[in-house]
Structure formats: structure tokens, C-alpha cells
Scaffold this motif. Structure first.
Motif, short mmCIF file in Angstrom:
data_model
loop_
_atom_site.label_atom_id
_atom_site.label_comp_id
_atom_site.label_asym_id
_atom_site.label_seq_id
_atom_site.Cartn_x
_atom_site.Cartn_y
_atom_site.Cartn_z
N LEU A 8 38.47 38.29 27.21
CA LEU A 8 37.53 39.38 26.91
C LEU A 8 37.89 40.59 27.74
O LEU A 8 38.32 40.47 28.89
N THR A 9 37.69 41.77 27.16
CA THR A 9 37.89 43.01 27.91
C THR A 9 36.69 43.21 28.83
O THR A 9 35.63 42.60 28.65
N HIS A 20 23.12 47.55 31.90
CA HIS A 20 22.23 47.90 33.00
C HIS A 20 22.19 46.82 34.08
O HIS A 20 21.62 47.02 35.14
N ARG A 21 22.81 45.67 33.84
CA ARG A 21 22.75 44.56 34.80
C ARG A 21 23.96 44.47 35.71
O ARG A 21 23.89 43.87 36.78
N VAL A 22 25.08 45.00 35.28
CA VAL A 22 26.30 44.91 36.08
C VAL A 22 27.09 46.20 35.93
O VAL A 22 27.17 46.76 34.84
N GLY A 23 27.66 46.65 37.03
CA GLY A 23 28.42 47.88 37.00
C GLY A 23 29.84 47.68 36.50
O GLY A 23 30.43 46.61 36.66
N ARG A 24 30.38 48.71 35.92
CA ARG A 24 31.75 48.67 35.41
C ARG A 24 32.75 48.42 36.53
O ARG A 24 33.67 47.62 36.38
N ASP A 25 32.56 49.08 37.67
CA ASP A 25 33.49 48.92 38.79
C ASP A 25 33.51 47.47 39.29
O ASP A 25 34.57 46.94 39.63
N GLN A 26 32.35 46.84 39.35
CA GLN A 26 32.28 45.45 39.80
C GLN A 26 33.02 44.53 38.83
O GLN A 26 33.72 43.61 39.25
N LEU A 27 32.88 44.77 37.54
CA LEU A 27 33.60 43.95 36.56
C LEU A 27 35.11 44.16 36.64
O LEU A 27 35.88 43.22 36.49
N TYR A 28 35.54 45.41 36.87
CA TYR A 28 36.97 45.64 37.03
C TYR A 28 37.50 44.92 38.28
O TYR A 28 38.61 44.39 38.28
N LYS A 29 36.71 44.89 39.33
CA LYS A 29 37.11 44.17 40.53
C LYS A 29 37.28 42.68 40.22
O LYS A 29 38.27 42.06 40.62
N LEU A 30 36.34 42.11 39.49
CA LEU A 30 36.45 40.70 39.09
C LEU A 30 37.64 40.47 38.17
O LEU A 30 38.34 39.46 38.29
N ALA A 31 37.89 41.41 37.26
CA ALA A 31 39.01 41.28 36.34
C ALA A 31 40.34 41.33 37.10
O ALA A 31 41.27 40.58 36.77
N ARG A 32 40.44 42.18 38.11
CA ARG A 32 41.67 42.23 38.91
C ARG A 32 41.85 40.94 39.71
O ARG A 32 42.97 40.46 39.89
N GLN A 33 40.75 40.36 40.16
CA GLN A 33 40.82 39.16 40.99
C GLN A 33 41.08 37.90 40.15
O GLN A 33 41.88 37.06 40.53
N TYR A 34 40.40 37.76 39.02
CA TYR A 34 40.46 36.51 38.26
C TYR A 34 41.13 36.64 36.90
O TYR A 34 41.41 35.64 36.26
N MET A 36 43.71 39.31 34.17
CA MET A 36 45.08 39.80 34.07
C MET A 36 45.07 41.20 33.47
O MET A 36 44.15 41.58 32.76
N ALA A 37 46.13 41.92 33.78
CA ALA A 37 46.30 43.26 33.20
C ALA A 37 47.31 43.15 32.07
O ALA A 37 48.35 42.50 32.21
N LEU A 38 46.99 43.77 30.98
CA LEU A 38 47.90 43.85 29.84
C LEU A 38 48.00 45.33 29.50
O LEU A 38 47.11 45.90 28.88
N GLY A 39 49.05 45.95 29.98
CA GLY A 39 49.14 47.39 29.87
C GLY A 39 48.09 48.01 30.79
O GLY A 39 48.00 47.66 31.96
N LYS A 40 47.26 48.88 30.24
CA LYS A 40 46.18 49.49 31.02
C LYS A 40 44.87 48.74 30.88
O LYS A 40 43.87 49.12 31.45
N ARG A 41 44.87 47.67 30.12
CA ARG A 41 43.65 46.92 29.83
C ARG A 41 43.57 45.66 30.69
O ARG A 41 44.55 44.94 30.83
N TYR A 42 42.41 45.44 31.29
CA TYR A 42 42.18 44.21 32.04
C TYR A 42 41.45 43.23 31.14
O TYR A 42 40.50 43.59 30.45
N LEU A 43 41.91 41.97 31.18
CA LEU A 43 41.31 40.91 30.38
C LEU A 43 40.80 39.81 31.29
O LEU A 43 41.44 39.46 32.29
N MET A 44 39.64 39.27 30.94
CA MET A 44 39.04 38.19 31.72
C MET A 44 39.00 36.92 30.87
O MET A 44 38.52 36.96 29.74
N ARG A 46 37.77 33.41 29.35
CA ARG A 46 36.44 32.92 29.00
C ARG A 46 35.84 32.10 30.14
O ARG A 46 34.66 32.21 30.44
N ARG A 47 36.64 31.25 30.81
CA ARG A 47 36.11 30.41 31.88
C ARG A 47 35.54 31.26 33.03
O ARG A 47 34.56 30.88 33.65
N VAL A 48 36.15 32.41 33.28
CA VAL A 48 35.65 33.30 34.34
C VAL A 48 34.33 33.94 33.91
O VAL A 48 33.38 34.02 34.69
N VAL A 49 34.25 34.37 32.66
CA VAL A 49 33.02 34.97 32.15
C VAL A 49 31.88 33.95 32.17
O VAL A 49 30.77 34.25 32.61
#
Length: 72
Positions: A8-9, A20-34, A36-44, A46-49
Motif C-alpha cells: 500500500l502507498t 485526521h488520526r495519523v500524520g503524513r510525516d509519521q507514515l512516511y517515517k514508518l514506510a522508510r523503516q518497514y 520500501m521505496a520504488l522510485g519516489k513512492r514509498y510502499l508499505m 500489508r503485514r506492517v499496515v
């Protein structure tokens, strides 16, 4: 929740949780940690979500893939 795609993006996760429940920056931090980046897009994976929704992110840290823990 089994109908979620395998990857998922960040924006898809924000819509799923609620903008309204979670910030975009926090999700990008999680996406970088757990995820992968595909081009400029971060993907998370399903197990992480699902872990995020169920409050189990700490379990993911305990089960990090080999070679990423920093241990020799």
C-alpha cells in the motif's frame, strides 16, 4: 482486512486509518523503516499496515529481517 493489497502507498494507508488520526510525516517515517521505496513512492507491506492497525509494531522490530539489525 484480508482484502488489502500486498503493498500500500502512504496515501492509501492514510485513507484507511483516517487522515485526521495519523500524520503524513509519521507514515512516511514508518514506510522508510518497514517498507520500501520504488522510485519516489514509498510502499508499505500489508503485514506492517495490519500491525499498525492492531498496535503490534513492536513485534515487527523484534522480527526484523536478517542483516538489518546491525548485529554482526
Amino acid at each position: 482486512m484480508n482484502e488489502l493489497p500486498p503493498l500500500l502507498t502512504v496515501e492509501e494507508v492514510r485513507r484507511l486509518i483516517g487522515r485526521h488520526r495519523v500524520g503524513r510525516d509519521q507514515l512516511y517515517k514508518l514506510a522508510r523503516q518497514y517498507g520500501m521505496a520504488l522510485g519516489k513512492r514509498y510502499l508499505m507491506p500489508r503485514r506492517v499496515v495490519l500491525a499498525l492497525l492492531e498496535g503490534r509494531l513492536d513485534e515487527l522490530e523484534e522480527k526484523s529481517p536478517a542483516g538489518q539489525s546491525g548485529a554482526a
